[in-house]
Design an enzyme around this catalytic site. Structure first.
Site, PDB file in Angstrom:
ATOM      1  N   GLU A  58     -62.817  41.852 -24.805  1.00 26.22           N
ATOM      2  CA  GLU A  58     -61.378  41.592 -24.988  1.00 26.22           C
ATOM      3  C   GLU A  58     -61.223  40.123 -25.326  1.00 26.22           C
ATOM      4  OE1 GLU A  58     -59.225  39.689 -22.920  1.00 26.22           O
ATOM      5  OE2 GLU A  58     -60.766  39.074 -21.494  1.00 26.22           O
TER       6      GLU A  58
ATOM      7  N   SER B 216     -60.717  36.980 -17.926  1.00 26.60           N
ATOM      8  CA  SER B 216     -60.696  35.857 -18.847  1.00 26.60           C
ATOM      9  C   SER B 216     -61.864  34.915 -18.541  1.00 26.60           C
ATOM     10  CB  SER B 216     -59.337  35.145 -18.782  1.00 26.60           C
ATOM     11  OG  SER B 216     -59.150  34.283 -19.885  1.00 26.60           O
TER      12      SER B 216
ATOM     13  N   HIS C 203     -55.664  40.598 -21.998  1.00 26.65           N
ATOM     14  CA  HIS C 203     -54.582  39.631 -21.839  1.00 26.65           C
ATOM     15  C   HIS C 203     -53.214  40.165 -22.245  1.00 26.65           C
ATOM     16  CE1 HIS C 203     -58.044  36.888 -21.708  1.00 26.65           C
ATOM     17  NE2 HIS C 203     -57.242  35.945 -21.252  1.00 26.65           N
TER      18      HIS C 203
END
Length: 309
Positions: A213, A114, A280
């Site tokens: 992502e 992330s 995630h």
């Protein structure tokens, strides 16, 4: 053939100390307790950094504290690995303060995802350090399952290649352009890739397999970010694109994020493989970044050389 200039840190071994750092958003000890339990079960000695639980609004303490924790972990010879507690936001604010000379003197494996994409990019730019894109220490069993734990363990503590197969149940599974590509796996969270444009940390993606992502970004914003990458020219010379989980990426327009990904990536003239459980979503798996990868869209697999030696 890729010239292997990557720096692979030593694999973690039972008895090694790993520092738990929070370069981005804040967390709490009770959120990290399960991660500590897992790491301890692998024979590791997880130690929270002095400011791991600091809090300043949406940041895990002041920039100076977060940078100090990172630099202390890189400088301490007893610390053999760095596990980020979580993402959130804030890593970009501290990466310019990292002591890259210390990173190069004693390379250590760094794991996270992330917002930690910004840290991985900085370490790649400053030390050519391979990293591990995987769950942080703020572990949630309902999202990161047994497979997630086994995948992270393998990436940190073994030197075997990592193979991830596309999953039919993933929302991006239908995003696919046939073919086979070889190149360094670089990338991570799409927002952070785009936020790195124009900075020293944006990697050269020539010949790379780009990993993307995302979470909680509506399709039009996914379109905007991919369009910016296209207009900036950074997708012109990629070897392939590995599409991970795009979690909770929906809005009132009833536009499918998979259709947006196909539209923006499908005409690049390179293999594209969606449906990879990296990101995630539930069952998140771990992949090395910075090392050579083979993206086989026909077989539905991404195989990545280890980040550790």
């Amino acid at each position: 053939m890729i010239i292997d200039e990557v720096v692979r840190p030593p694999a973690l071994r039972p008895g090694d100390t790993v520092m738990l750092v929070s370069p981005s958003g804040p967390t709490r000890p009770e959120r990290v307790a399960r991660g500590v339990e897992l790491l301890t079960g692998w024979g590791l000695r997880p130690v929270p950094a002095p400011n791991a639980y600091a809090r300043q609004g949406y940041l895990a303490g002041a920039d100076e504290l977060r940078a100090a924790d990172l630099n202390a972990a890189f400088a301490d010879p007893e610390v053999r690995g760095i596990i980020c507690t979580r993402g959130g936001y804030g890593a970009q604010r501290v990466v310019d303060a990292i002591d890259m000379a210390a990173v190069r003197r004693d390379p250590k494996v760094v794991a996270g995802f992330s917002d930690i994409t910004a840290l991985q990019f900085a370490l790649w730019r400053g030390a050519r350090l391979a990293g591990v894109h995987g769950p942080g220490a703020a572990w949630r069993d309902e999202r990161t399952t047994l497979d997630s734990a086994q995948s992270l363990h393998a990436a940190l503590m073994t030197t075997e290649p990592v193979t991830v197969a596309a999953r039919d149940g993933e929302e991006t599974f239908g995003v696919r352009v046939p073919g086979r590509a070889t190149g360094r796996l670089l990338g991570g969270n799409l927002c952070l890739i785009v936020a790195s444009l124009g900075t020293p940390d944006m990697p050269d993606l020539t010949g790379a397999v780009l990993l993307v992502e995302e979470v909680q970004e509506p399709p039009y914003k996914i379109d905007r970010m991919l369009t910016q990458l296209r207009r900036a020219g950074v997708l012109d010379r990629v070897a392939g694109v590995a599409v991970g989980q795009f979690t909770d990426c929906a809005d009132g327009w009833a536009v499918d994020v998979a259709d947006v990904l196909t539209d923006r990536l499908g005409d690049l003239g390179v293999p594209v493989l969606g449906g990879l459980p990296v990101g995630h979503g539930v069952g998140q798996l771990t992949v090395p970044v910075g090392t050579e990868a083979v993206l086989d869209a026909d077989a539905g697999t991404l195989t990545v050389s280890p980040a550790v030696r």
